[in-house]
Scaffold this motif. Structure first.
Motif, PDB file in Angstrom:
ATOM      1  N   ILE A  65     -53.045 -19.484 -28.376  1.00 54.95           N
ATOM      2  CA  ILE A  65     -53.177 -20.907 -28.025  1.00 54.95           C
ATOM      3  C   ILE A  65     -53.829 -21.682 -29.163  1.00 54.95           C
ATOM      4  O   ILE A  65     -53.374 -22.767 -29.549  1.00 54.95           O
ATOM      5  CB  ILE A  65     -54.007 -21.056 -26.727  1.00 54.95           C
ATOM      6  N   MET A  66     -54.899 -21.126 -29.715  1.00 56.92           N
ATOM      7  CA  MET A  66     -55.608 -21.807 -30.803  1.00 56.92           C
ATOM      8  C   MET A  66     -54.720 -21.887 -32.042  1.00 56.92           C
ATOM      9  O   MET A  66     -54.660 -22.935 -32.711  1.00 56.92           O
ATOM     10  CB  MET A  66     -56.907 -21.054 -31.113  1.00 56.92           C
ATOM     11  N   TYR A  67     -54.024 -20.816 -32.331  1.00 55.72           N
ATOM     12  CA  TYR A  67     -53.130 -20.795 -33.497  1.00 55.72           C
ATOM     13  C   TYR A  67     -52.035 -21.849 -33.373  1.00 55.72           C
ATOM     14  O   TYR A  67     -51.769 -22.593 -34.332  1.00 55.72           O
ATOM     15  CB  TYR A  67     -52.517 -19.404 -33.630  1.00 55.72           C
ATOM     16  N   GLU A  68     -51.409 -21.938 -32.212  1.00 58.95           N
ATOM     17  CA  GLU A  68     -50.322 -22.909 -32.007  1.00 58.95           C
ATOM     18  C   GLU A  68     -50.830 -24.341 -32.147  1.00 58.95           C
ATOM     19  O   GLU A  68     -50.162 -25.195 -32.732  1.00 58.95           O
ATOM     20  CB  GLU A  68     -49.673 -22.702 -30.639  1.00 58.95           C
ATOM     21  N   LYS A  69     -52.035 -24.600 -31.626  1.00 60.12           N
ATOM     22  CA  LYS A  69     -52.597 -25.952 -31.721  1.00 60.12           C
ATOM     23  C   LYS A  69     -52.954 -26.295 -33.165  1.00 60.12           C
ATOM     24  O   LYS A  69     -52.689 -27.409 -33.637  1.00 60.12           O
ATOM     25  CB  LYS A  69     -53.820 -26.076 -30.815  1.00 60.12           C
ATOM     26  N   LEU A  70     -53.537 -25.345 -33.882  1.00 60.58           N
ATOM     27  CA  LEU A  70     -53.856 -25.568 -35.294  1.00 60.58           C
ATOM     28  C   LEU A  70     -52.588 -25.838 -36.103  1.00 60.58           C
ATOM     29  O   LEU A  70     -52.549 -26.743 -36.938  1.00 60.58           O
ATOM     30  CB  LEU A  70     -54.589 -24.339 -35.866  1.00 60.58           C
ATOM     31  N   LYS A  71     -51.567 -25.035 -35.825  1.00 64.85           N
ATOM     32  CA  LYS A  71     -50.297 -25.189 -36.541  1.00 64.85           C
ATOM     33  C   LYS A  71     -49.688 -26.559 -36.258  1.00 64.85           C
ATOM     34  O   LYS A  71     -49.199 -27.230 -37.178  1.00 64.85           O
ATOM     35  CB  LYS A  71     -49.338 -24.072 -36.126  1.00 64.85           C
ATOM     36  N   ASP A  72     -49.736 -26.989 -34.998  1.00 68.12           N
ATOM     37  CA  ASP A  72     -49.199 -28.306 -34.628  1.00 68.12           C
ATOM     38  C   ASP A  72     -49.935 -29.433 -35.325  1.00 68.12           C
ATOM     39  O   ASP A  72     -49.352 -30.487 -35.611  1.00 68.12           O
ATOM     40  CB  ASP A  72     -49.277 -28.497 -33.108  1.00 68.12           C
ATOM     41  N   MET A  73     -51.224 -29.213 -35.606  1.00 72.02           N
ATOM     42  CA  MET A  73     -52.038 -30.243 -36.264  1.00 72.02           C
ATOM     43  C   MET A  73     -51.931 -30.171 -37.785  1.00 72.02           C
ATOM     44  O   MET A  73     -52.564 -30.957 -38.490  1.00 72.02           O
ATOM     45  CB  MET A  73     -53.496 -30.089 -35.846  1.00 72.02           C
ATOM     46  N   GLY A  74     -51.132 -29.236 -38.294  1.00 76.08           N
ATOM     47  CA  GLY A  74     -50.936 -29.128 -39.734  1.00 76.08           C
ATOM     48  C   GLY A  74     -52.063 -28.435 -40.469  1.00 76.08           C
ATOM     49  O   GLY A  74     -52.195 -28.575 -41.694  1.00 76.08           O
ATOM     50  N   ILE A  75     -52.882 -27.655 -39.753  1.00 75.89           N
ATOM     51  CA  ILE A  75     -54.002 -26.945 -40.369  1.00 75.89           C
ATOM     52  C   ILE A  75     -53.508 -25.612 -40.941  1.00 75.89           C
ATOM     53  O   ILE A  75     -52.716 -24.910 -40.302  1.00 75.89           O
ATOM     54  CB  ILE A  75     -55.116 -26.677 -39.337  1.00 75.89           C
TER      55      ILE A  75
END
Length: 274
Positions: free
Chosen positions: A224-234
């Protein structure tokens, strides 16, 4: 708050390590010597910290301890250690992984975050509802659980406090007991301490490592954290350890763990040492 400093010389990058224990138990002594030597041998100084523990210490003061540790490495440690204060990674396991992820939302952000089987969503049902895994263990009643904690602040949580944690997990009451907040009536206040809800464009590059058979913190927490970070361009990466349970990194000589640490080192070289 205390810390062990493993100094590797002038201009070395720094890893601040935060131990596990659900914010309830644990100590900096849990960081295996093998890992300290691994990072030292690869040119990193290590600052291994303790912090005040719940429920004797208010949750916000625990967060303050973590913030103070980063601030000390950036501004105070120079009296004794000439670290490269522009190259700081924060790393932790489980609750230490959660606190590491939370540092990405602070004013004093590290340059890189490493989360071993941490969690980005404390509002998830895995923590707010009774745990199937822990409910299979002997039931811990509230009176017994409360007998395992005290009235004064501590930074070294002995293993017998684990019973209090088991009680929290069996009842789905970790947030109420540790944060002293009701997740139903005060969810917005909790969101302030929920990493997945506070990712901004300035969030540091983040590496997440998690075993697929984790019985304590679900593997999905890192997904979940990985997907959110990826979506935010991190800049982020998820290393999956197939079949591994919680605290897999303490089995340091395991081939999968060795490969994971090599990838961790590569991540630091790209995002911290560049």
């Amino acid at each position: 708050m205390s810390a062990d400093i493993y100094y590797q010389g002038a201009g070395t990058p720094v890893i601040i390590y935060i131990h596990s224990g659900a914010l309830i138990f644990g100590t900096r002594e849990w960081l295996p010597n093998e890992q300290i030597e691994y990072f030292n041998n690869n040119g990193f100084s290590v600052v291994n910290i303790d912090y005040r523990l719940a429920p004797e210490t208010n949750f916000e003061l625990i967060i303050e301890d973590i913030r103070d540790a980063i601030h000390w490495v950036r501004t105070g440690a120079i009296q004794w250690y000439d670290f490269d204060i522009n190259k700081i990674a924060v790393m932790g396991g489980s609750a230490g992984g959660y606190l590491s992820l939370l540092t990405g939302t602070m004013d004093y952000k590290p340059n890189v975050i490493i989360s071993f089987y941490g969690y980005g969503d404390i509002l998830g049902s895995w923590y707010t509802q009774p745990s199937e895994y822990y409910c299979k263990k002997p039931i811990v009643d509230r009176e017994h659980a409360l007998n395992k904690i005290g009235n004064s602040e501590i930074t070294n949580g002995k293993w017998d406090r684990f019973d209090y944690y088991v009680y929290c997990r069996q009842q789905g009451r970790w947030i109420q007991e540790v944060l002293k907040i009701d997740p139903k009536s005060d969810a917005n206040k909790i969101k302030h301490y929920n990493p997945v809800d506070n990712i901004t464009e300035g969030y540091p590059p983040t590496l997440l490592l998690h075993g697929t058979q984790d019985t304590d913190v679900p593997y999905e927490q890192s997904v979940i954290m990985y997907e959110k970070l990826k979506d935010m361009g991190i800049n982020c990466k998820l290393i999956t350890i197939d079949g591994a349970d919680h605290v897999f990194d303490h089995n340091f000589k395991d081939q999968q763990v060795q490969v994971a640490f090599s990838e961790l080192l590569e991540f630091l070289e790209v995002h911290l040492l560049k």
